[in-house]
Motif scaffolding. Structure first.
Motif, PDB file in Angstrom:
ATOM      1  N   GLY A   1      35.472  46.810  35.530  1.00 56.78           N
ATOM      2  CA  GLY A   1      34.494  45.845  35.034  1.00 56.78           C
ATOM      3  C   GLY A   1      35.136  44.732  34.232  1.00 56.78           C
ATOM      4  N   TYR A   2      36.440  44.580  34.404  1.00 53.59           N
ATOM      5  CA  TYR A   2      37.205  43.564  33.679  1.00 53.59           C
ATOM      6  C   TYR A   2      36.968  42.178  34.291  1.00 53.59           C
ATOM      7  CZ  TYR A   2      41.721  41.417  32.223  1.00 53.59           C
ATOM      8  OH  TYR A   2      42.719  40.601  31.752  1.00 53.59           O
ATOM      9  N   HIS A   3      36.429  42.160  35.533  1.00 57.34           N
ATOM     10  CA  HIS A   3      36.246  40.868  36.209  1.00 57.34           C
ATOM     11  C   HIS A   3      34.793  40.376  36.155  1.00 57.34           C
ATOM     12  CE1 HIS A   3      34.904  43.541  39.513  1.00 57.34           C
ATOM     13  NE2 HIS A   3      34.294  42.490  40.030  1.00 57.34           N
ATOM     14  N   ILE A   4      33.936  41.054  35.398  1.00 52.54           N
ATOM     15  CA  ILE A   4      32.501  40.728  35.458  1.00 52.54           C
ATOM     16  C   ILE A   4      32.209  39.295  34.996  1.00 52.54           C
ATOM     17  CG2 ILE A   4      30.204  41.296  34.526  1.00 52.54           C
ATOM     18  CD1 ILE A   4      31.178  43.374  36.533  1.00 52.54           C
ATOM     19  N   ARG A   5      32.752  38.912  33.847  1.00 54.32           N
ATOM     20  CA  ARG A   5      32.399  37.584  33.336  1.00 54.32           C
ATOM     21  C   ARG A   5      33.003  36.484  34.210  1.00 54.32           C
ATOM     22  NH1 ARG A   5      33.748  36.439  27.286  1.00 54.32           N
ATOM     23  NH2 ARG A   5      35.856  36.593  28.098  1.00 54.32           N
ATOM     24  N   SER A   6      34.230  36.699  34.614  1.00 54.48           N
ATOM     25  CA  SER A   6      34.934  35.645  35.323  1.00 54.48           C
ATOM     26  C   SER A   6      34.443  35.489  36.768  1.00 54.48           C
ATOM     27  CB  SER A   6      36.418  35.968  35.270  1.00 54.48           C
ATOM     28  OG  SER A   6      37.161  34.891  35.687  1.00 54.48           O
ATOM     29  N   THR A   7      34.294  36.602  37.475  1.00 57.41           N
ATOM     30  CA  THR A   7      33.898  36.523  38.898  1.00 57.41           C
ATOM     31  C   THR A   7      32.381  36.399  39.066  1.00 57.41           C
ATOM     32  OG1 THR A   7      35.802  37.860  39.507  1.00 57.41           O
ATOM     33  CG2 THR A   7      34.033  37.729  41.123  1.00 57.41           C
ATOM     34  N   HIS A   8      31.643  37.108  38.210  1.00 58.48           N
ATOM     35  CA  HIS A   8      30.186  37.217  38.410  1.00 58.48           C
ATOM     36  C   HIS A   8      29.418  36.505  37.285  1.00 58.48           C
ATOM     37  CE1 HIS A   8      31.074  40.046  41.595  1.00 58.48           C
ATOM     38  NE2 HIS A   8      31.681  40.867  40.770  1.00 58.48           N
ATOM     39  N   ARG A   9      29.881  35.286  36.947  1.00 59.09           N
ATOM     40  CA  ARG A   9      29.353  34.566  35.787  1.00 59.09           C
ATOM     41  C   ARG A   9      27.827  34.404  35.806  1.00 59.09           C
ATOM     42  NH1 ARG A   9      31.506  31.585  31.892  1.00 59.09           N
ATOM     43  NH2 ARG A   9      33.570  31.985  32.746  1.00 59.09           N
ATOM     44  N   ASP A  10      27.283  34.061  36.978  1.00 57.84           N
ATOM     45  CA  ASP A  10      25.835  33.783  37.027  1.00 57.84           C
ATOM     46  C   ASP A  10      25.037  34.893  37.693  1.00 57.84           C
ATOM     47  OD1 ASP A  10      26.282  31.255  35.865  1.00 57.84           O
ATOM     48  OD2 ASP A  10      26.951  30.513  37.832  1.00 57.84           O
ATOM     49  N   THR A  11      25.708  35.964  38.076  1.00 59.25           N
ATOM     50  CA  THR A  11      24.988  37.061  38.744  1.00 59.25           C
ATOM     51  C   THR A  11      24.967  38.295  37.835  1.00 59.25           C
ATOM     52  OG1 THR A  11      27.059  37.556  39.902  1.00 59.25           O
ATOM     53  CG2 THR A  11      25.399  36.276  41.108  1.00 59.25           C
ATOM     54  N   PHE A  12      26.075  39.055  37.815  1.00 60.60           N
ATOM     55  CA  PHE A  12      26.068  40.295  37.039  1.00 60.60           C
ATOM     56  C   PHE A  12      26.203  40.049  35.524  1.00 60.60           C
ATOM     57  CE2 PHE A  12      28.055  42.677  40.909  1.00 60.60           C
ATOM     58  CZ  PHE A  12      26.841  42.603  41.560  1.00 60.60           C
ATOM     59  N   TYR A  13      27.012  39.038  35.165  1.00 54.74           N
ATOM     60  CA  TYR A  13      27.306  38.869  33.735  1.00 54.74           C
ATOM     61  C   TYR A  13      26.063  38.635  32.868  1.00 54.74           C
ATOM     62  CZ  TYR A  13      29.412  37.141  29.427  1.00 54.74           C
ATOM     63  OH  TYR A  13      29.735  36.949  28.123  1.00 54.74           O
ATOM     64  N   PRO A  14      25.084  37.847  33.324  1.00 57.37           N
ATOM     65  CA  PRO A  14      23.897  37.671  32.458  1.00 57.37           C
ATOM     66  C   PRO A  14      23.153  38.977  32.180  1.00 57.37           C
ATOM     67  CG  PRO A  14      23.955  35.988  34.168  1.00 57.37           C
ATOM     68  CD  PRO A  14      25.036  36.982  34.507  1.00 57.37           C
ATOM     69  N   VAL A  15      23.274  39.960  33.049  1.00 55.60           N
ATOM     70  CA  VAL A  15      22.517  41.208  32.829  1.00 55.60           C
ATOM     71  C   VAL A  15      23.401  42.404  32.477  1.00 55.60           C
ATOM     72  CG1 VAL A  15      20.544  40.562  34.262  1.00 55.60           C
ATOM     73  CG2 VAL A  15      22.477  41.715  35.310  1.00 55.60           C
ATOM     74  N   GLN A  16      24.716  42.237  32.679  1.00 55.78           N
ATOM     75  CA  GLN A  16      25.636  43.326  32.343  1.00 55.78           C
ATOM     76  C   GLN A  16      26.607  42.858  31.262  1.00 55.78           C
ATOM     77  OE1 GLN A  16      27.631  44.460  35.953  1.00 55.78           O
ATOM     78  NE2 GLN A  16      25.948  45.768  36.610  1.00 55.78           N
ATOM     79  N   TYR A  17      27.484  43.745  30.867  1.00 58.78           N
ATOM     80  CA  TYR A  17      28.506  43.381  29.883  1.00 58.78           C
ATOM     81  C   TYR A  17      29.810  43.102  30.598  1.00 58.78           C
ATOM     82  CZ  TYR A  17      25.267  45.488  26.591  1.00 58.78           C
ATOM     83  OH  TYR A  17      24.164  45.780  25.846  1.00 58.78           O
ATOM     84  N   ASP A  18      30.621  42.265  29.980  1.00 59.68           N
ATOM     85  CA  ASP A  18      31.964  42.055  30.511  1.00 59.68           C
ATOM     86  C   ASP A  18      32.879  43.120  29.939  1.00 59.68           C
ATOM     87  OD1 ASP A  18      34.042  40.618  31.848  1.00 59.68           O
ATOM     88  OD2 ASP A  18      34.720  39.908  29.884  1.00 59.68           O
ATOM     89  N   ASN A  19      33.647  43.766  30.806  1.00 62.63           N
ATOM     90  CA  ASN A  19      34.681  44.692  30.344  1.00 62.63           C
ATOM     91  C   ASN A  19      34.139  45.745  29.397  1.00 62.63           C
ATOM     92  OD1 ASN A  19      37.333  45.469  30.610  1.00 62.63           O
ATOM     93  ND2 ASN A  19      38.012  44.364  28.785  1.00 62.63           N
ATOM     94  N   LEU A  20      33.042  46.362  29.784  1.00 66.60           N
ATOM     95  CA  LEU A  20      32.482  47.455  28.977  1.00 66.60           C
ATOM     96  C   LEU A  20      32.053  48.559  29.944  1.00 66.60           C
ATOM     97  CD1 LEU A  20      30.006  47.127  26.006  1.00 66.60           C
ATOM     98  CD2 LEU A  20      30.161  49.126  27.494  1.00 66.60           C
TER      99      LEU A  20
END
Ligand code: FES
Ligand SMILES: [Fe+2]
Length: 372
Positions: A208-227
């Protein structure tokens, strides 16, 4: 049976990470030689020792709901055909006609017999050869010996397992939790060929280290980055991706359904199967190497028929959300594949946030070196 954190202790671990801005850490880093993603001989060894000699989930049991239901696809480089028999048992055969080898089925569906398209030799649901058009032209064959060739198959935990190299007894099925509960319904099966080595694709599911960078407008708004919570069982792992809405479960003992609505689990069943849970959906993904640089991804989407159709709008949103995230992952893994040829990296360096990938490579290496 595999020991994984239950709802309460899992929630506690997640809240600890949220409060401390931390994540689960692996106990070691890993350098994987880039040549291991490009070598034909390495891929052949992976398929032989990692895939064909092991018991691996082939499809969900619910993909074979009734007699005559079938699933045909390649596994470990071998075309296979799973069929639910009239006796209710799932059998798996090498998908090659005993006349001159054409495949007798493709995709998924339901049939009462399997007629080879080339000359029409026809097989029953138990694989036996039933009819040979103009049979007098084959005085040399004994029909009883010309059934489809079976491989070892067994059902457990909602999966049809296959072992291509005999004899692996049923007792040697991997120790995995009951992931696909009874009563699920198969909604769709889709297949896409992705221009990336199968391991590059597998790696994209389990950190989940790539959540903010790869999934900025999809997963990141609803999930955490690197957690993430990262757990291991045998050669397998489970990575938990909490949603931000888990906050509403603070200060209470969450029910199973509440937990399911507040996170995604990705189970990596070694070496090539991913099971991902979403609210209202459970997905099985099989990654099969077509070549060193191409992978066929077959995705079985399942749901609980009791909740299905209650909120179509939300279900569509959930599907679109997952599809959008997948498209982003696909872009990245295909770009990694192009990067392999750049000569920039002799090794890929996996860090402490990528523990499930380290576990994967450690186990793959152990198997290729002859460990069991
Ligand atoms: S190859 Fe199947 S009938 Fe000839
Ligand atoms: Fe991703």
């Amino acid at each position: 049976m595999a020991e994984l954190l239950g709802g309460h202790s899992l929630a506690a671990r997640i809240f600890e990470h949220i409060d401390n801005k931390t994540t689960d850490l692996g106990d070691a880093c890993w350098s994987e030689p880039v040549k291991n993603y490009r070598s034909e001989s390495r891929l052949e060894e992976e398929l032989e020792r990692g895939f064909r000699q092991r018991a691996i989930p082939f499809c969900p049991s619910v993909a074979l709901p009734e007699p005559g239901s079938y699933v045909a696809r390649e596994a470990g480089g071998t075309p296979l055909l799973a069929i639910r028999g009239r006796d209710g048992n799932a059998r798996v055969f090498r998908n090659a006609c005993r006349h001159r080898g054409a495949q007798v089925a493709s995709g998924t569906g339901r049939q009462s017999a399997f007629a080879c398209r080339y000359h029409g030799w026809t097989y029953g649901l138990d694989g036996s050869l039933k009819t040979v058009p103009h049979e007098h032209g084959f005085p040399q064959i004994i029909k009883e010996k010309c059934g489809l060739v079976p491989v070892n198959a067994a059902e457990q935990g909602g999966f049809v397992f296959v072992t291509q190299m005999p004899p692996e007894p049923v007792a040697d099925l991997p120790d995995i939790p009951e992931l696909l509960r009874d009563g699920l319904q198969l909604l769709t099966v889709n297949e896409q060929v992705i221009n990336a080595n199968w391991k590059v694709l597998a790696e994209s599911f389990i950190e989940g280290y790539h959540i903010r960078s790869t999934h900025r407008d999809t997963f990141y708004p609803v999930q955490y980055d690197n957690l993430n919570v990262v757990e291991y069982f045998g050669r397998n792992s489970r990575v938990t991706y909490p949603f931000r809405n888990i906050e509403k479960l603070r200060n209470k003992v969450p029910t199973k359904a509440e937990m399911e609505g507040a996170l995604t689990h990705v189970y990596h069943l070694f070496p090539n199967i991913m099971i991902a849970t979403f609210p209202h959906r459970i997905v099985m993904v099989a990654l099969e190497a077509v070549s060193v640089s191409k992978t066929r991804q077959t995705t079985y989407v399942m749901s609980d028929p009791q909740t299905l159709g209650q909120d179509p709008e939300r279900e569509k949103q959930a599907t679109d959300f997952v599809d959008a995230g997948n498209a982003e992952d696909r872009e990245v893994v295909e770009s990694i594949q192009r990067g392999l040829k750049s000569g920039a990296n002799e090794f890929f360096e996996f860090g402490l946030f990528e523990g499930a990938i380290v576990h994967f490579h450690k186990n793959l290496q152990a198997i290729l070196e002859g460990g069991e």
